[in-house]
Every structure is written in structure tokens, then in C-alpha cells.
Design an enzyme around this catalytic site. Structure first.
Site, PDB file in Angstrom:
ATOM      1  N   THR A  42       5.096  29.141  58.798  1.00 43.59           N
ATOM      2  CA  THR A  42       6.186  29.069  57.752  1.00 43.59           C
ATOM      3  C   THR A  42       6.208  30.152  56.624  1.00 43.59           C
ATOM      4  O   THR A  42       7.420  30.690  56.303  1.00 43.59           O
ATOM      5  CB  THR A  42       6.198  27.872  57.158  1.00 43.59           C
ATOM      6  OG1 THR A  42       6.229  26.677  58.027  1.00 43.59           O
ATOM      7  CG2 THR A  42       7.187  27.515  55.990  1.00 43.59           C
ATOM      8  N   SER A  45       1.740  27.910  63.825  1.00 41.38           N
ATOM      9  CA  SER A  45       0.142  27.896  63.890  1.00 41.38           C
ATOM     10  C   SER A  45      -0.306  26.959  65.112  1.00 41.38           C
ATOM     11  O   SER A  45      -1.333  27.071  65.278  1.00 41.38           O
ATOM     12  CB  SER A  45      -0.262  27.500  62.693  1.00 41.38           C
ATOM     13  OG  SER A  45       0.206  26.033  62.448  1.00 41.38           O
TER      14      SER A  45
END
Length: 323
Positions: free
Chosen positions: A13, A57
């Protein structure tokens, strides 16, 4: 004296932008170089950036983390750095940071960070978290401490840090253990340090270890599925002091007989597993049947510790100590 920091970017992000013709975010679009331009790093700090991955991730693998480790080894061999910053998405940050804590033995600080809001959102925490992570990586007080996580002006140790909120900028915490320090007005203040650091040398490929959660009326079908899929280890997230449903015991015993390492942890946020009770499925029953007590490790950290322990070929009874 100028500080020299290595920044390794992997996506997340913190490096996201909106997808074309959409209101949804695409993770890992921006490079580390693009992010650093807006971080207002103070004078006297040189940051060398390498963008290694540009992934969400949850798309990162342990093989990716080993590539990251090899890149650090390579760069540290021919360069002198005062600290390392690694940026990634928050969904697996607590796992990545702890894995790196176990397999690295550098004396300089290694600091992970990410963000809850993308760089294009109002009130983004992307740039300030990177800046604070760089400042933390400059701190000689954190030499020999191991891998830390910087988030929302707080410094956590990777061993205990957990993601506590899905979206709030206060995204991480270390329940029961607290944070090591803070970053305030560009000053790093360290209040406490761990008394122990463990490090392991991987001697073979990382094994497959699953996590299985305990709940009311749970049976052994998921343990059986893991066993039949020939996993190398299982972490069972028990309840309370480390209890499991008695109907899970048959499959647990079968795993032990077949040489599968089994670790018991607790779903409780604080406290450790302990053989307080003696009944079918109790921690004492598990211990008597060869299950390893996972002390105060949460299931994710216990899984990583077991994987590293098996790959390092260390005696498993020595693996889970208080730190």
C-alpha cells in the site's frame, strides 16, 4: 557525520496508486526512488534506494525474502551502511520482519515499515513512516537489537509486533510488551531494548508448516489433511493456556508418530501456554504426547520460528524460549 542508509522497496500500500479507470488501488506501483522524493529526509542522511519487488505483501513468499536477504548480503559486502529500511505492505509485515530477524545477524538496525493509506490519499502515512524508519535506522542505540518495525511514530520489535487494525493509521501494536521507543520531531528516543537475540543459519530448504486453529467442537480433519499432505510441521493455535478439543488428540498423536513437529500456541493475545490442567486435550496431555510448547509466541511467529528451526536443524526442544 553523514549517515548512509540502504532502503529496499518491495511494494505494498505504501507504494500504491489508483488503477486506471477505477477507484480501486493497485499495490506496489511506485518505486522506492519515487517514494523517497517526497519524504523530506533531513540533511546529513544519504539514502541509497533499491526497488527489489513491486508486490502486494500477501503475494510475497519466503523465497522472495531470501532473495531480499541475499541482496542485503551483497550490498553490505561492498558498501558501508549505518542502517537498513525495508518497505512493504502491512498484511504480512509482522511475518516478514520476524523471519528477517531470525536469519540476519547484522549489527546495524534493520527497520521495516509500510502504510495503511496510499500515497495519493488525504492524510497518507506513507511518507512520514518512511522518514521515521530512516531516522530510526540511523540510531546507534538500535545496533544489535535485531529487526524492528516503525509505524505511526512508534518503534516495535519484530518478535512481538502484530497488526491490530485493518485500516487505522495506528495499525500495529505489541500487546503486553509495548514499543521500544518513539520518533518525535525527528528525534529517535529509545526507552527499552530486548535482552536476547537469536539467530539461525539455514542449512536446507524451508519446510512446509501449517497453522490450525482450535474452536468449540473442533475435530481432527484439518490436522489429518495437513498430515496426509506431508507437511513438516503444524502449529496449533489452542485456547487459554493451550488446550485443544479432545477429538483432535488422535490426529495429533498420529502426526507425532509420523515425525511431524507439532507446536501448541494460544489464541490469547497475552500470556503463554502452560500445563496447568490434566484432562484429554489439555496442554499437559499435549506435552505428554510429544507436542512442543510454543510459550508466548502467537501462531504466525511460532510457524516462522518452527520453519527456521527445522531448516537450521537445531534441537526443537530448545527452539521456544521466552524471547
Amino acid at each position: 557525520m553523514t549517515k548512509k542508509i540502504l532502503l529496499l522497496a518491495t511494494g505494498g500500500t505504501i507504494a500504491s496508486e489508483k488503477k486506471p479507470n477505477s477507484d480501486k488501488l493497485e499495490s506496489g506501483v511506485l518505486t522506492g526512488e519515487e517514494l523517497l522524493e517526497k519524504c523530506d529526509i533531513p540533511n546529513g542522511i544519504e539514502v541509497v534506494v533499491h526497488s527489489i519487488f513491486q508486490k502486494a505483501s500477501i503475494h510475497l513468499t519466503f523465497q522472495d525474502l531470501l532473495v531480499l536477504k541475499s541482496k542485503m548480503d551483497e550490498l553490505l559486502l561492498n558498501n558501508s551502511f549505518d542502517g537498513i529500511v525495508i518497505t512493504q505492505g502491512t498484511d504480512t509485515l509482522e511475518e516478514s520482519s520476524y523471519f528477517m530477524n531470525l536469519i540476519t545477524d547484522y549489527h546495524i538496525p534493520i527497520v521495516f515499515t509500510g502504510s495503511q493509506r496510499s500515497p495519493i490519499e488525504i492524510g497518507t502515512d506513507s511518507y512520514i513512516n518512511i522518514k521515521n524508519a530512516v531516522l530510526t535506522a540511523c540510531s546507534e542505540e538500535l545496533n544489535e537489537v535485531g529487526v524492528t518495525v516503525v509505524f505511526n511514530e512508534r518503534i516495535f520489535h519484530s518478535r512481538y509486533v502484530r497488526k491490530e487494525h485493518a485500516s487505522n493509521i495506528q495499525g500495529f501494536n505489541a500487546f503486553g510488551y509495548g514499543y521500544l521507543g518513539i520518533i518525535d520531531n525527528n528525534q529517535v528516543r529509545v526507552f527499552q531494548k530486548p535482552t536476547f537475540k537469536d539467530n539461525y543459519q539455514l542449512r536446507k530448504d524451508l519446510p512446509e508448516v501449517d497453522i490450525i486453529k482450535v474452536y468449540m467442537n473442533a475435530d481432527g480433519k484439518y490436522i489429518k489433511a495437513a498430515r496426509e499432505n506431508q507437511v513438516d510441521g503444524i502449529v496449533i493455535e489452542g485456547v487459554g493456556r493451550g488446550q485443544v478439543s479432545p477429538t483432535m488428540m488422535q490426529e495429533i498423536r498420529q502426526c507425532i508418530e509420523e515425525g511431524i513437529a507439532v507446536v501448541i500456541t494460544t489464541t490469547a493475545v497475552e500470556g503463554e501456554v502452560y500445563p496447568t490442567y490434566d484432562y484429554p486435550g489439555s496442554t499437559y496431555d499435549l506435552l505428554q504426547n510429544g507436542v512442543i510448547l510454543g510459550k508466548d509466541y502467537d501462531s504466525k511467529k511460532a510457524r516462522i520460528k518452527l520453519m527456521v528451526g527445522l531448516a537450521s536443524e537445531v534441537p526443537l526442544h530448545t527452539l521456544f524460549h521466552p524471547f
